[in-house]
Design a protein around this motif. Structure first.
Motif, short mmCIF file in Angstrom:
data_model
loop_
_atom_site.label_atom_id
_atom_site.label_comp_id
_atom_site.label_asym_id
_atom_site.label_seq_id
_atom_site.Cartn_x
_atom_site.Cartn_y
_atom_site.Cartn_z
N UNK B 209 0.82 -1.22 0.00
CA UNK B 209 0.00 0.00 0.00
C UNK B 209 0.85 1.25 0.00
N UNK B 210 1.88 1.25 0.83
CA UNK B 210 2.77 2.41 0.91
C UNK B 210 3.50 2.63 -0.41
N UNK B 211 3.98 1.54 -1.01
CA UNK B 211 4.68 1.65 -2.30
C UNK B 211 3.77 2.25 -3.37
N UNK B 212 2.50 1.82 -3.37
CA UNK B 212 1.56 2.35 -4.36
C UNK B 212 1.31 3.84 -4.14
N UNK B 213 1.14 4.22 -2.87
CA UNK B 213 0.91 5.63 -2.54
C UNK B 213 2.09 6.48 -3.01
N UNK B 214 3.31 6.03 -2.67
CA UNK B 214 4.49 6.79 -3.05
C UNK B 214 4.61 6.84 -4.58
N UNK B 215 4.31 5.72 -5.26
CA UNK B 215 4.39 5.70 -6.72
C UNK B 215 3.45 6.73 -7.33
N UNK B 216 2.25 6.80 -6.79
CA UNK B 216 1.27 7.78 -7.31
C UNK B 216 1.84 9.20 -7.22
N UNK B 217 2.38 9.54 -6.06
CA UNK B 217 2.93 10.88 -5.88
C UNK B 217 4.10 11.12 -6.84
N UNK B 218 4.96 10.11 -7.00
CA UNK B 218 6.14 10.27 -7.86
C UNK B 218 5.74 10.44 -9.32
N UNK B 219 4.73 9.68 -9.77
CA UNK B 219 4.30 9.78 -11.17
C UNK B 219 3.72 11.17 -11.43
N UNK B 220 2.90 11.66 -10.50
CA UNK B 220 2.35 13.01 -10.64
C UNK B 220 3.45 14.05 -10.72
N UNK B 221 4.44 13.89 -9.84
CA UNK B 221 5.57 14.82 -9.81
C UNK B 221 6.33 14.80 -11.13
N UNK B 222 6.55 13.60 -11.66
CA UNK B 222 7.32 13.47 -12.91
C UNK B 222 6.53 14.04 -14.09
N UNK B 223 5.23 13.75 -14.15
CA UNK B 223 4.43 14.22 -15.28
C UNK B 223 4.33 15.74 -15.30
N UNK B 224 4.48 16.37 -14.16
CA UNK B 224 4.38 17.83 -14.10
C UNK B 224 5.72 18.54 -14.13
N UNK B 225 6.81 17.81 -14.40
CA UNK B 225 8.16 18.40 -14.31
C UNK B 225 8.25 19.75 -14.99
N UNK B 226 8.67 20.76 -14.24
CA UNK B 226 8.70 22.11 -14.77
C UNK B 226 9.89 22.92 -14.26
N UNK B 227 9.94 23.11 -12.94
CA UNK B 227 10.90 24.05 -12.34
C UNK B 227 12.36 23.78 -12.72
N UNK B 228 12.80 22.55 -12.49
CA UNK B 228 14.20 22.22 -12.72
C UNK B 228 14.60 22.51 -14.16
N UNK B 229 13.73 22.09 -15.09
CA UNK B 229 14.03 22.24 -16.51
C UNK B 229 14.01 23.70 -16.93
N UNK B 230 13.07 24.46 -16.37
CA UNK B 230 12.97 25.89 -16.69
C UNK B 230 14.32 26.57 -16.51
N UNK B 231 15.01 26.23 -15.42
CA UNK B 231 16.28 26.87 -15.12
C UNK B 231 17.44 26.20 -15.83
N UNK B 232 17.46 24.87 -15.79
CA UNK B 232 18.64 24.15 -16.25
C UNK B 232 18.81 24.24 -17.77
#
Lengths: 274, 285
Positions: B209-232
């Motif tokens: 359950x914990x792994x699934x929860x963390x995966x959900x958050x990580x996938x959302x984070x990855x799909x929205x990638x913005x800040x790091x790329x904007x600068x780099x």
């Protein structure tokens, strides 16, 4: 795994995690590598002048630091203040699809801000909240609330309802139960959640970037400005700015790391894991 | 205790107000707006159906952005999970200086994505970077920054995100790993299970359950990638690191194509909701 190989693996992890940060910390004191020399060497006696120069390169930097602090603090308080009652309500309502409700909050917490920030900025412009502390603060609180609800919901579910029932017999009202029974029992989790939310608020870029335009400026927005407008910042000064912006949250986490262990994610039921 | 209707209303109203005005409301209004020719500074608003979405999906730039973020998610999320799990595994048993380790695990996550972009811009550069310093000792030729390389820019972004996020994943997984009852480890050891056996037969099922929860958050984070790329990289070189979020931001705020920006943003949202539906489905089993 033997003791020795575990030790070696941890040493590798330590170097990978810490080297970039140490490199930056050292650079902020003016000690930078000279990669053109053979063999490469280090330049410069340590100095504090780059920290002072941050205020010259970005004259409003210290003001921005104050804005970031005020915004992150108020947004965090608001997030916790609205999330705890809601999480309590959801956990104690015996909803038929309780777990699905909790999971929906997790999905909302995973939703990138970009998904709705464009119409949000248009809306804020129309109600004249664009470029105000209020507008940014409320928007940031809305971003972090789903995660807070998810975590606090899990925590309430792990709490036995006996305490609340005893308080009801003693004649406590709804506010009394929340404030004098649930909050004290959940204090460590609430505090841990608040710290995590504070860090998220402190680091948030897109919301203040899109909802402000010069009047209100946070540290992340200042950093992005500097680079998008191609103003060249030298490495030691950039490093000094990075160190200053990292220091408050680093101190916060170092001081409360024991408390932070109470930040537990669940699978939506609040039972059986972590 | 039993909550009355009035109690529930009182408890939920503050959150509902905040979320409606600053989250769900704008999101839904935005969705409606993308079905029209609406844009903040035009008066001529017509219903256009799915034309905005068709335009975005036909745009080769958006296709590239979608491909990039797909690759980024495909590589970053499993790497973050495995590295995070591995670190948690190493810290599972008693260790001297464990408290210090926990703080250290949190440090990279405390560096904001934007600050991480600034930091790695310099750390990857030839003049002040880490790699060149050590390569110099070996007498190797100076390598140019991978962030400026057509083929290395995206892997560099993945690596930076993994550096920033994996330790935090370890921090989140550690309590789950510790909560697995001792007997289960002992049983596995008695049955002669190898390290991998213990990982896949005890640890992973025990913290599913914990792994699934963390995966959900990580996938959302990855799909929205913005800040790091904007600068780099700003999405470059060319469009090598362009993401839908960056595409959306540029369209709405730089090139004044508001409908395209809002529509592209909703495509990202739709992707996250699809993942969310899968998450709910898998978590139920």
């Amino acid at each position: 795994m033997s003791r020795r190989s575990r030790f070696a693996a941890l040493a590798v992890v330590l170097v990978v995690l810490a080297l970039p940060l140490v490199w930056t910390l050292v650079a902020s004191f003016g000690v930078t590598p000279d990669n053109n020399a053979r063999p490469p060497s280090w330049i410069g006696p340590p100095t504090l002048e780059h920290f002072a120069y941050v205020g010259v390169a970005e004259p409003t930097f210290w003001q921005e630091l104050a804005t970031s602090t005020a915004l992150a603090l108020t947004a965090t308080l608001l997030t916790v203040a609205v999330s705890l009652p809601a999480a309590y309500c959801l956990a104690r309502s015996r909803l038929p699809r309780d777990r699905l409700v909790a999971q929906s909050f997790l999905v909302l917490a995973s939703l990138p801000v970009m998904a709705y920030v464009i119409p949000l900025s248009d809306l804020m412009r129309r109600v004249h909240l664009l470029d105000t502390l209020w507008g940014v603060m409320l928007a940031q609180a809305a971003v972090t609330s789903p995660l807070a609800v998810f975590v606090l919901h899990g925590a309430v579910r792990q709490l036995s309802p006996e305490w609340e029932e005893a308080a009801v017999i003693d004649g406590a009202g709804l506010l009394g139960i929340l404030g004098r029974v649930v909050l004290p029992l959940l204090a460590p989790t609430v505090a841990a959640t608040a710290i995590v939310v504070f860090v998220l608020d402190w680091n948030m870029l897109l919301v203040p970037l899109v909802l402000t335009g010069g009047e209100v400026k946070t540290v992340p927005v200042a950093m992005s400005d500097f680079f998008t407008f191609e103003r060249e910042l030298d490495w030691p000064t950039a490093a000094a700015a990075l160190v200053v912006s990292l220091a408050p949250v680093a101190l916060l986490v170092a001081a409360f790391h024991r408390l932070l262990e109470q930040f537990r994610l669940t699978d939506g039921t609040g039972i059986n894991i972590g | 205790m039993r909550l009355s209707r009035r109690d529930r209303l009182l408890l939920l109203a503050p959150l509902a107000t905040l979320m409606l005005v600053w989250f769900a409301g704008p999101a839904l209004l935005g969705l409606l707006a993308t079905l029209t020719s609406y844009s903040p500074f035009t008066t001529d608003v017509r219903f256009v159906g799915l034309a905005n979405y068709a335009a975005v999906l036909r745009d080769p730039q958006f296709a590239t952005a979608a491909r990039n973020v797909g690759l980024l998610t495909l590589f970053a999320v499993p790497l973050e999970l495995t590295a995070g799990f591995a670190i948690a595994w190493l810290l599972r048993r008693p260790l001297r200086g464990r408290a210090a380790w926990r703080v250290l695990l949190l440090l990279p996550w405390l560096v904001s994505p934007i600050a991480s972009g600034v930091m790695w811009h310099f750390l990857l550069s030839t003049t002040s970077g880490i790699a060149d310093f050590f390569l110099g000792w070996l007498g190797a030729a100076q390598a140019s920054s991978p962030a400026g390389d057509l083929h290395l820019a995206l892997p560099a972004v993945v690596a930076i995100e993994v550096w920033r996020v994996a330790p935090f994943v370890a921090f989140l997984l550690l309590p789950g790993l510790e909560s697995i009852p001792r007997e289960r480890w002992d049983e596995a050891t008695l049955a002669g299970a190898s390290v991998f056996g213990r990982i896949f037969r005890v640890a992973v099922p025990g913290m599913r359950g914990l792994l699934l929860t963390v995966s959900m958050l990580l996938i959302g984070l990855a799909l929205g990638t913005f800040d790091t790329i904007l600068i780099l990289t700003g999405g470059g070189p060319g469009t090598a690191t362009l993401t839908p979020a960056l595409y959306s931001y540029d369209a709405a705020f730089s090139t004044n194509d508001w409908p395209a920006g809002a529509a592209a943003a909703w495509v990202v949202a739709a992707a996250v909701f699809v993942v969310g539906a899968v998450y709910v489905r898998v978590a139920r089993e």
